[in-house]
Enzyme design. Structure first.
Site, PDB file in Angstrom:
ATOM      1  NE  ARG A  71      64.629 -18.476  56.381  1.00 24.57           N
ATOM      2  CZ  ARG A  71      65.558 -17.840  57.136  1.00 24.57           C
ATOM      3  NH1 ARG A  71      65.789 -17.961  58.628  1.00 24.57           N
ATOM      4  NH2 ARG A  71      66.303 -16.580  56.813  1.00 24.57           N
ATOM      5  NE  ARG A  72      68.359 -18.399  54.739  1.00 22.19           N
ATOM      6  CZ  ARG A  72      69.427 -17.963  55.601  1.00 22.19           C
ATOM      7  NH1 ARG A  72      70.042 -19.008  56.216  1.00 22.19           N
ATOM      8  NH2 ARG A  72      69.690 -16.672  55.756  1.00 22.19           N
TER       9      ARG A  72
ATOM     10  CE1 TYR B 219      64.257  -4.979  70.464  1.00 24.22           C
ATOM     11  CE2 TYR B 219      65.495  -7.031  69.929  1.00 24.22           C
ATOM     12  CZ  TYR B 219      64.465  -6.298  70.265  1.00 24.22           C
ATOM     13  OH  TYR B 219      62.931  -6.746  70.635  1.00 24.22           O
TER      14      TYR B 219
ATOM     15  CG  HIS C 108      68.246 -11.080  69.322  1.00 21.81           C
ATOM     16  ND1 HIS C 108      67.023 -11.230  68.571  1.00 21.81           N
ATOM     17  CD2 HIS C 108      67.801 -10.141  70.188  1.00 21.81           C
ATOM     18  CE1 HIS C 108      66.004 -10.714  69.184  1.00 21.81           C
ATOM     19  NE2 HIS C 108      66.575  -9.871  70.201  1.00 21.81           N
TER      20      HIS C 108
ATOM     21  CG  HIS D 197      58.825 -13.116  62.787  1.00 23.28           C
ATOM     22  ND1 HIS D 197      58.226 -12.462  63.647  1.00 23.28           N
ATOM     23  CD2 HIS D 197      60.337 -12.689  63.081  1.00 23.28           C
ATOM     24  CE1 HIS D 197      58.919 -11.881  64.670  1.00 23.28           C
ATOM     25  NE2 HIS D 197      60.254 -12.114  64.347  1.00 23.28           N
ATOM     26  CG  PHE D 198      62.686 -11.869  58.499  1.00 20.30           C
ATOM     27  CD1 PHE D 198      62.454 -11.701  56.997  1.00 20.30           C
ATOM     28  CD2 PHE D 198      63.213 -13.125  58.556  1.00 20.30           C
ATOM     29  CE1 PHE D 198      62.884 -12.417  56.091  1.00 20.30           C
ATOM     30  CE2 PHE D 198      63.557 -14.175  57.568  1.00 20.30           C
ATOM     31  CZ  PHE D 198      63.559 -13.631  56.259  1.00 20.30           C
ATOM     32  CG  HIS D 199      59.213 -10.019  54.487  1.00 15.10           C
ATOM     33  ND1 HIS D 199      60.004 -11.286  54.421  1.00 15.10           N
ATOM     34  CD2 HIS D 199      59.837  -9.300  53.489  1.00 15.10           C
ATOM     35  CE1 HIS D 199      60.494 -11.378  53.510  1.00 15.10           C
ATOM     36  NE2 HIS D 199      60.907 -10.136  52.988  1.00 15.10           N
TER      37      HIS D 199
HETATM   38  C1  HEM Z   1      59.570  -5.938  47.203  1.00 11.61           C
HETATM   39  C2  HEM Z   1      59.675  -6.033  48.354  1.00 11.61           C
HETATM   40  C3  HEM Z   1      59.831  -7.710  48.804  1.00 11.61           C
HETATM   41  C4  HEM Z   1      59.532  -8.951  48.340  1.00 11.61           C
HETATM   42  C5  HEM Z   1      58.591  -9.175  47.282  1.00 11.61           C
HETATM   43  C6  HEM Z   1      60.245  -9.887  49.320  1.00 11.61           C
HETATM   44  C7  HEM Z   1      60.364 -11.342  49.222  1.00 11.61           C
HETATM   45  C8  HEM Z   1      61.065 -12.118  50.003  1.00 11.61           C
HETATM   46  C9  HEM Z   1      60.863 -13.471  49.783  1.00 11.61           C
HETATM   47  C10 HEM Z   1      60.064 -14.321  48.847  1.00 11.61           C
HETATM   48  C11 HEM Z   1      61.912 -14.183  50.816  1.00 11.61           C
HETATM   49  C12 HEM Z   1      61.920 -15.602  50.913  1.00 11.61           C
HETATM   50  C13 HEM Z   1      62.880 -16.573  50.351  1.00 11.61           C
HETATM   51  C14 HEM Z   1      63.233 -17.682  50.711  1.00 11.61           C
HETATM   52  O1  HEM Z   1      63.360 -18.090  51.775  1.00 11.61           O
HETATM   53  O2  HEM Z   1      63.268 -18.615  49.698  1.00 11.61           O
HETATM   54  C15 HEM Z   1      62.668 -13.093  51.241  1.00 11.61           C
HETATM   55  C16 HEM Z   1      63.544 -13.267  52.095  1.00 11.61           C
HETATM   56  C17 HEM Z   1      63.937 -12.231  52.838  1.00 11.61           C
HETATM   57  N1  HEM Z   1      63.607 -10.758  52.753  1.00 11.61           N
HETATM   58 FE1  HEM Z   1      62.217 -10.020  51.451  1.00 11.61          FE
HETATM   59  N2  HEM Z   1      61.074  -9.006  50.237  1.00 11.61           N
HETATM   60  C18 HEM Z   1      60.849  -7.878  50.110  1.00 11.61           C
HETATM   61  C19 HEM Z   1      61.227  -6.682  51.021  1.00 11.61           C
HETATM   62  C20 HEM Z   1      62.183  -6.915  51.941  1.00 11.61           C
HETATM   63  C21 HEM Z   1      62.652  -5.884  52.689  1.00 11.61           C
HETATM   64  C22 HEM Z   1      62.316  -4.390  52.604  1.00 11.61           C
HETATM   65  C23 HEM Z   1      63.435  -6.281  53.808  1.00 11.61           C
HETATM   66  C24 HEM Z   1      64.332  -5.726  54.972  1.00 11.61           C
HETATM   67  C25 HEM Z   1      64.407  -4.646  55.096  1.00 11.61           C
HETATM   68  C26 HEM Z   1      63.766  -7.883  53.540  1.00 11.61           C
HETATM   69  C27 HEM Z   1      64.377  -8.871  54.220  1.00 11.61           C
HETATM   70  C28 HEM Z   1      64.558 -10.035  53.904  1.00 11.61           C
HETATM   71  C29 HEM Z   1      65.253 -10.849  54.340  1.00 11.61           C
HETATM   72  C30 HEM Z   1      66.443 -10.587  55.634  1.00 11.61           C
HETATM   73  C31 HEM Z   1      65.164 -12.413  53.957  1.00 11.61           C
HETATM   74  C32 HEM Z   1      65.781 -13.507  54.238  1.00 11.61           C
HETATM   75  C33 HEM Z   1      67.066 -14.023  53.440  1.00 11.61           C
HETATM   76  C34 HEM Z   1      67.411 -15.219  53.496  1.00 11.61           C
HETATM   77  O3  HEM Z   1      66.904 -16.266  54.076  1.00 11.61           O
HETATM   78  O4  HEM Z   1      68.846 -15.303  53.592  1.00 11.61           O
HETATM   79  N3  HEM Z   1      62.773  -8.082  52.319  1.00 11.61           N
HETATM   80  N4  HEM Z   1      61.899 -11.856  50.727  1.00 11.61           N
HETATM   81 CU    CU Z   2      66.486 -12.943  67.540  1.00 11.18          CU
END
Ligand code: HEM
Ligand code: CU
Length: 549
Positions: free
Chosen positions: A433-434, A221, A217, A368-370
């Site tokens: 998710r995931r 921050y 968490h 949310h985190f996006h």
């Molecule tokens: C081209 C831009 C991006 C696309 C298309 C994208 C797409 C995605 C998608 C579809 C997932 C979900 C996958 C799933 O749960 O099955 C994901 C997970 C995630 N994304 Fe992105 N994202 C983008 C940019 C970013 C950026 C800029 C960040 C952070 C600085 C970010 C951080 C994350 C994180 C932390 C997860 C979770 C991974 C996990 O569950 O282990 N993403 N993203």
């Molecule tokens: Cu938190």
């Protein structure tokens, strides 16, 4: 202009950050197509390998390198050039973090670490992956010590004075980071490494998750506060005014140190093994963070209104039109702030004991985190990139590049709106998710839920594609600002490091007495964690490792 040595260090950090950004966003593009069943991977490549790379390279690596670039530049700018010892530590920090990053990336690509960026046990990666993660953290500590050393040296030269706001905020963030990392270092060194190398058979899963979220968490921050530094210190300069209130700004950062650590259980609300009492206590502490967040929002809008009125804006909202909308350094950050409004509201939903049941582990969380890290934090970093690189390289941020930057920022906004809105709605309807592709075995009623205009994996893929194009545009701009754009010769072409004046005449001195705040933070942490962790150490069972991929 900061010294050449410090400039080099900052540029190297930015360079690594954007390489991670390039690979990470490419993984994101693949993900949206795989989830939509529009892309089949070759046998040697796995969805979870890609998703691990995406999470690690964007959320951990891009952010960390960019943050240290910004900190080093700002500390050198406000406190003076680094001395030889500080420089040495900062370079060592950079190199160790880089070695950890490369090792982790190799492990992920070679298929030995598809454990996602949270690396939950009992999923078991190669022991070297955990060594790599430890190196990343140790590297950031070395860089942190360098910045603290620089700050202490300044304090000695300026006895009794409050440090500049930028330095104060940097040190707050670093204190938060060091305390937070204690959790992840403990679990990685004492639990994961011995277990992954086979020195012990089992791992205490619930303890490892709790130590991870003790870190996880405040990690958010650690991303967010550097963005807030830009909001508090850079934005007022861009809109032509002073920091709204120096003591409010400092106090809000102190509150973030206090209330962002003893709250990790709000990520573990569905987990057995932690009693409701401790979850409830940490949820209450979580909501305390709303106070400094609203203080920040208040000061931002006060800054905007003061600036707009100074420029002749009248009536209730006339000042709004007077803001420097044509300055992409401002507009990108303004949009970042706007994303944080639904982002913060979503956070309140996630942290609520009951509503968490509804959204837990669904695509809602991804939405949310996006719109918290992927938009407010990332777009603030983009806004910083547009002036920080030309400031360091002495190149021009040409009219043409500024236009491209606008297109980049607007396309990121549109892509993020499409992708995150569809993720939020799909998640509410039950999309997990995931997961690579989930059609619930073609069940008609589920397919019906997922066939709306917004509640659709296709909408998510369209948004993701626009985001990827925007990311490539950003890489093009970054490469230009680093290597191609013509050198500035006339005074007007030089890009400045925008730092607003902050009036410290009414700021109480005790705000900079770190021992008070570290003491209160530790007391809160002990209160929230001592008993439940000791319970887990003594009573939670261990598990053997599983390699599911
Ligand atoms: C081209 C831009 C991006 C696309 C298309 C994208 C797409 C995605 C998608 C579809 C997932 C979900 C996958 C799933 O749960 O099955 C994901 C997970 C995630 N994304 Fe992105 N994202 C983008 C940019 C970013 C950026 C800029 C960040 C952070 C600085 C970010 C951080 C994350 C994180 C932390 C997860 C979770 C991974 C996990 O569950 O282990 N993403 N993203
Ligand atoms: Cu938190």
């Amino acid at each position: 202009m900061i010294g050449i040595q410090d400039r080099k260090l900052v540029l190297w950090n930015i360079g690594v950050a954007y390489i991670a950004f390039l690979i990470g966003t490419f993984c994101g593009l693949l993900q949206v197509f795989i989830r939509n069943d529009a892309l089949d991977l070759p046998a040697w490549l796995d969805y979870y390998q890609i998703l691990t790379a995406h999470g690690v390279l964007l959320a951990l690596i891009y952010t960390t390198f960019f943050i240290f670039a910004f900190f080093i530049a700002g500390m050198s700018k406000t406190l003076g050039n680094f001395g030889p010892k500080v420089s040495l530590f900062a370079w060592l920090g950079f190199i160790v973090t880089l070695i950890g990053t490369v090792l982790a990336t190799i492990m992920i690509i070679s298929g030995k670490a598809s454990v996602l960026y949270t690396f939950y046990a009992p999923l078991k990666a190669s022991g070297w992956y955990y060594v790599a993660l430890a190196l990343v953290v140790i590297g950031t500590w070395l860089s942190s010590f360098a910045l603290i050393g620089h700050y202490i040296a300044w304090k000695k030269r300026n006895k009794g004075q409050l440090s500049p706001l930028f330095a104060f905020m940097t040190i707050s963030t670093i204190i938060l980071w060091i305390i937070a990392c204690l959790g992840v270092v403990t679990t990685v060194v004492f639990q994961y490494i011995p277990w992954a190398f086979g020195w012990v058979d089992t791992i205490n899963v619930e303890l490892s998750r709790s130590l991870f979220w003790y870190f996880g968490h405040p990690l958010v921050y650690f991303w967010l506060l550097p963005a807030y530094i830009a909001w508090y210190v850079v934005i007022p300069k861009l809109v032509g005014t002073k920091v709204f209130s120096d003591s409010l700004a400092r106090f809000s950062f102190v509150l973030f140190i206090l209330f962002s650590i003893p709250v990790g259980f709000h990520h573990q609300l569905t987990e057995p093994g932690i009693s409701s009492f401790w979850k409830f206590l940490q949820v209450v502490l979580t909501f305390m963070v709303i106070v400094p967040s609203l203080m920040t929002a208040f000061s931002m809008f006060a800054t905007f209104e003061i600036s707009g009125r100074k420029k002749g804006g009248t009536g209730l909202f006339g000042w709004f039109t007077k803001l420097p909308w044509k300055d992409v350094r401002f507009t990108s950050i303004f949009i970042a702030m706007a994303f944080f409004i639904p982002g913060g509201a979503g956070g309140i939903i996630n942290a609520s004991f009951q509503m968490n049941e509804l959204v837990h582990n669904t695509l809602w969380i991804v939405g949310h985190f996006h719109i918290t890290v992927g938009a407010p934090v990332a777009m603030t970093f983009m806004g910083i990139t547009f002036w920080l690189i030309p400031y360091l390289t002495g190149r021009k941020f040409t009219k043409q590049l500024q236009k491209l930057a606008f297109i980049q920022v607007i396309s990121w906004t549109i892509g993020m709106l499409l992708m995150s809105t569809s993720q939020h709605i799909l998640g509410l309807l039950g999309a997990p998710r995931r997961t690579a592709y989930s059609g619930y075995n073609g069940h008609p009623s589920t397919l019906d839920w997922f066939s709306g205009i917004l509640s659709n994996h296709v909408t998510m893929a369209v948004g993701g594609t626009i985001l990827f194009i925007s990311a490539m545009l950003l890489i093009y701009i970054v490469a230009n600002l680093l290597f191609v754009s013509p050198k500035a010769k006339l005074k007007k072409d030089f890009v400045e490091f925008p730092i607003a004046e902050s009036d410290t005449s009414h700021t109480p001195k005790f705000l900079e007495n770190w021992w008070i705040w570290i003491g209160v933070a530790v007391a809160l942490i002990i209160m929230a964690y001592a008993l439940p962790l000791s319970d887990l150490i003594h009573n939670a069972p261990g598990s053997r490792g599983h390699i599911t991929w």
